[in-house]
Scaffold this motif. Structure first.
Motif, PDB file in Angstrom:
ATOM      1  N   THR A  75      22.703   7.246 -12.243  1.00 21.63           N
ATOM      2  CA  THR A  75      21.985   6.569 -13.271  1.00 21.63           C
ATOM      3  C   THR A  75      20.727   7.310 -13.878  1.00 21.63           C
ATOM      4  OG1 THR A  75      22.376   4.690 -11.972  1.00 21.63           O
ATOM      5  CG2 THR A  75      20.713   4.384 -13.760  1.00 21.63           C
ATOM      6  N   LEU A  76      19.883   7.803 -13.083  1.00 23.03           N
ATOM      7  CA  LEU A  76      18.581   8.518 -13.755  1.00 23.03           C
ATOM      8  C   LEU A  76      18.612   9.862 -13.863  1.00 23.03           C
ATOM      9  CD1 LEU A  76      16.207   6.052 -12.234  1.00 23.03           C
ATOM     10  CD2 LEU A  76      17.092   6.118 -14.573  1.00 23.03           C
ATOM     11  N   ASP A  77      19.523  10.662 -13.070  1.00 19.44           N
ATOM     12  CA  ASP A  77      19.571  12.060 -12.892  1.00 19.44           C
ATOM     13  C   ASP A  77      19.736  12.941 -14.147  1.00 19.44           C
ATOM     14  OD1 ASP A  77      19.383  14.627 -12.065  1.00 19.44           O
ATOM     15  OD2 ASP A  77      20.246  14.248 -10.267  1.00 19.44           O
ATOM     16  N   LEU A  78      18.710  13.648 -14.690  1.00 22.56           N
ATOM     17  CA  LEU A  78      19.089  14.312 -16.098  1.00 22.56           C
ATOM     18  C   LEU A  78      19.792  15.694 -15.655  1.00 22.56           C
ATOM     19  CD1 LEU A  78      16.038  14.151 -18.411  1.00 22.56           C
ATOM     20  CD2 LEU A  78      18.314  13.105 -18.776  1.00 22.56           C
ATOM     21  N   GLY A  79      19.738  16.156 -14.318  1.00 25.69           N
ATOM     22  CA  GLY A  79      20.438  17.083 -14.065  1.00 25.69           C
ATOM     23  C   GLY A  79      21.823  17.105 -13.758  1.00 25.69           C
ATOM     24  N   ASN A  80      22.493  15.661 -13.713  1.00 28.90           N
ATOM     25  CA  ASN A  80      23.778  15.310 -13.835  1.00 28.90           C
ATOM     26  C   ASN A  80      23.770  15.050 -15.311  1.00 28.90           C
ATOM     27  OD1 ASN A  80      26.250  14.125 -13.629  1.00 28.90           O
ATOM     28  ND2 ASN A  80      25.481  12.346 -12.666  1.00 28.90           N
ATOM     29  N   SER A  81      24.909  16.015 -15.769  1.00 30.47           N
ATOM     30  CA  SER A  81      25.166  15.882 -17.468  1.00 30.47           C
ATOM     31  C   SER A  81      26.008  14.655 -17.620  1.00 30.47           C
ATOM     32  CB  SER A  81      26.014  17.083 -17.923  1.00 30.47           C
ATOM     33  OG  SER A  81      26.923  17.243 -17.064  1.00 30.47           O
ATOM     34  N   ASN A  82      26.672  13.840 -16.625  1.00 28.10           N
ATOM     35  CA  ASN A  82      27.559  12.691 -16.764  1.00 28.10           C
ATOM     36  C   ASN A  82      26.560  11.447 -16.361  1.00 28.10           C
ATOM     37  OD1 ASN A  82      29.724  11.781 -17.852  1.00 28.10           O
ATOM     38  ND2 ASN A  82      30.515  11.337 -15.654  1.00 28.10           N
ATOM     39  N   SER A  83      25.202  11.559 -16.298  1.00 28.58           N
ATOM     40  CA  SER A  83      24.486  10.535 -15.683  1.00 28.58           C
ATOM     41  C   SER A  83      24.307   9.525 -16.852  1.00 28.58           C
ATOM     42  CB  SER A  83      23.190  10.805 -15.134  1.00 28.58           C
ATOM     43  OG  SER A  83      22.296  11.174 -15.922  1.00 28.58           O
ATOM     44  N   LEU A  84      24.004   8.263 -16.568  1.00 30.05           N
ATOM     45  CA  LEU A  84      23.950   7.304 -17.491  1.00 30.05           C
ATOM     46  C   LEU A  84      22.546   7.573 -18.379  1.00 30.05           C
ATOM     47  CD1 LEU A  84      23.885   3.293 -16.762  1.00 30.05           C
ATOM     48  CD2 LEU A  84      22.089   4.370 -18.628  1.00 30.05           C
ATOM     49  N   PHE A  85      21.595   8.243 -17.928  1.00 32.17           N
ATOM     50  CA  PHE A  85      20.357   8.653 -18.734  1.00 32.17           C
ATOM     51  C   PHE A  85      20.944   9.718 -19.584  1.00 32.17           C
ATOM     52  CE2 PHE A  85      15.534  10.118 -18.179  1.00 32.17           C
ATOM     53  CZ  PHE A  85      15.445  10.057 -19.584  1.00 32.17           C
ATOM     54  N   SER A  86      21.481  10.700 -18.911  1.00 28.77           N
ATOM     55  CA  SER A  86      21.867  12.064 -19.725  1.00 28.77           C
ATOM     56  C   SER A  86      22.727  11.616 -21.034  1.00 28.77           C
ATOM     57  CB  SER A  86      22.657  12.896 -18.744  1.00 28.77           C
ATOM     58  OG  SER A  86      21.909  13.557 -17.932  1.00 28.77           O
ATOM     59  N   TRP A 116      12.775   3.763 -22.259  1.00 31.61           N
ATOM     60  CA  TRP A 116      12.865   2.964 -21.268  1.00 31.61           C
ATOM     61  C   TRP A 116      13.472   3.667 -19.837  1.00 31.61           C
ATOM     62  CZ3 TRP A 116      17.073   0.472 -18.834  1.00 31.61           C
ATOM     63  CH2 TRP A 116      16.784  -0.687 -18.079  1.00 31.61           C
ATOM     64  N   LEU A 117      14.635   4.289 -20.111  1.00 32.44           N
ATOM     65  CA  LEU A 117      15.026   5.019 -19.118  1.00 32.44           C
ATOM     66  C   LEU A 117      14.178   6.021 -18.427  1.00 32.44           C
ATOM     67  CD1 LEU A 117      18.868   5.367 -20.105  1.00 32.44           C
ATOM     68  CD2 LEU A 117      18.050   3.870 -18.041  1.00 32.44           C
ATOM     69  N   GLY A 118      13.541   6.614 -19.368  1.00 32.27           N
ATOM     70  CA  GLY A 118      12.683   7.632 -18.570  1.00 32.27           C
ATOM     71  C   GLY A 118      11.256   7.256 -18.041  1.00 32.27           C
ATOM     72  N   GLU A 119      11.265   6.176 -18.049  1.00 26.57           N
ATOM     73  CA  GLU A 119      10.094   5.445 -17.272  1.00 26.57           C
ATOM     74  C   GLU A 119      10.551   4.654 -16.321  1.00 26.57           C
ATOM     75  OE1 GLU A 119       8.477   2.817 -20.431  1.00 26.57           O
ATOM     76  OE2 GLU A 119       7.264   4.620 -21.447  1.00 26.57           O
ATOM     77  N   ARG A 120      11.907   4.585 -15.992  1.00 25.71           N
ATOM     78  CA  ARG A 120      12.388   4.027 -14.714  1.00 25.71           C
ATOM     79  C   ARG A 120      12.546   4.902 -13.505  1.00 25.71           C
ATOM     80  NH1 ARG A 120      11.822   0.570 -18.021  1.00 25.71           N
ATOM     81  NH2 ARG A 120       9.979   0.462 -16.930  1.00 25.71           N
ATOM     82  N   SER A 121      12.405   4.177 -12.299  1.00 32.63           N
ATOM     83  CA  SER A 121      12.659   5.012 -10.950  1.00 32.63           C
ATOM     84  C   SER A 121      13.742   4.428 -10.210  1.00 32.63           C
ATOM     85  CB  SER A 121      11.215   5.017 -10.242  1.00 32.63           C
ATOM     86  OG  SER A 121      11.105   3.680  -9.483  1.00 32.63           O
TER      87      SER A 121
END
Length: 317
Positions: A75-86, A116-121
């Protein structure tokens, strides 16, 4: 320059659709857990990673498959190019380069979604997964609503829609493929329960009951999700829409060559094959072969589009 814009538009459609798919896939997983007796914690969450095909990338960061680690990675890992946030982040970056050509409402929705996603944990997810992913689906629906209601029906719109429907066809196929594989050697009731969860995750349960009120079976659900011509999330409907959007692209006369015709033919061929599919192909090993062939066809069509539209100049967007 121009074909880079076409590619950016195409991927905006794919990224937003993929983000929504991630939310729906996780929702399916929670439904199945409620219905099934999952004993092995690691196996339970590794299946979600496998459904997205990112096991190798996940194991580079984590050694075990815990709920918190898997949801954070997907969901949130920008290091994962296929994540929801990415996906949302990439869509936002593509939109930023095209802000002058697109309605401001699209930028507002996607930029707000990204913030919004950037502020989620991960703690926000764990405290209420259903509510969290419901908000994700609502935000993707806001994008779709703005796109459908204010965009001119020109090449920009057709490229976004082409990306959206190609992604939808592939995602629906992959979810079904993952569920069928996990149900191998299980009782018929277990198969039915998991496919019913998929049906609910795509908001298709009520529509399905209109077609199969007296014939609830795994084969009926598969037939509905793969071959129904009117359900917006079926594979057949997606290919039908994709073919129409590809055909309506307005290219320069000098550029209406074999590449454009080839992608229309490929999309039309896939739709025609689903038009004439027999119900006997929706069960056992036959449906596994059908789903495998569909995934390969989606990938092939994506590469053909790349060669036809994104690797040369001349597409007027």
């Amino acid at each position: 320059m121009l074909n880079r814009n076409a590619e950016a538009l195409f991927w905006i459609g794919r990224y937003i659709e993929r983000a929504e798919n991630h939310a729906r896939l996780i929702n399916v997983h929670y439904h199945i857990q409620q219905e099934e007796d999952f004993q092995e914690e690691g196996h339970k969450w590794s299946r979600l990673i496998d459904a997205l095909g990112v096991r190798g990338e996940y194991l580079q960061q984590f050694e075990t498959f815990s709920e918190q680690d898997v949801l954070s990675f997907i969901t949130l890992d920008l290091g994962n190019s296929n994540s929801l946030f990415s996906c949302v982040h990439h869509a936002r970056n593509n939109l930023r380069t095209l802000r002058q050509q697109l309605p401001s409402e699209l930028w507002d929705v996607v930029n707000s979604f990204n913030l919004w996603l950037g502020e989620r944990s991960v703690a926000d997810i764990m405290s209420g997964p259903h509510q969290f992913y419901q908000q994700v689906k609502e935000r993707t629906a806001m994008f779709l609503g703005a796109e459908q209601s204010v965009m001119l029906r020109g090449n920009e719109w057709h490229f976004i829609e082409s990306g959206r429907f190609l992604e939808r066809a592939e995602n629906t196929t992959r979810i079904l493929q993952a569920v069928i594989a996990s149900c191998r050697f299980k009782e018929l009731n277990a198969v039915y329960t998991q496919l019913q969860a998929v049906l609910k995750s795509v908001s298709g349960y009520q529509a399905f009951r209109r077609y199969y009120a007296d014939a609830m079976s795994p084969e009926s659900i598969l037939d509905f999700l793969i071959a129904n011509p009117k359900f917006p999330r079926s594979v057949r409907f997606s290919f039908h829409q994709l073919e129409e959007h590809l055909a309506k692209l307005e290219l320069d006369s000098s550029e209406k060559g074999s590449g454009h015709e080839k992608v229309i033919r490929q999309a039309g061929k896939l739709k025609a094959e689903l038009d004439y599919m027999e119900k006997e192909e929706m069960s056992g090993e036959l449906v596994e072969d059908v789903l495998k062939a569909l995934v390969i066809s989606c990938q092939k069509l994506g590469k053909t589009m790349e060669g036809a539209f994104f690797r040369r100049e001349g597409v007027s967007v």
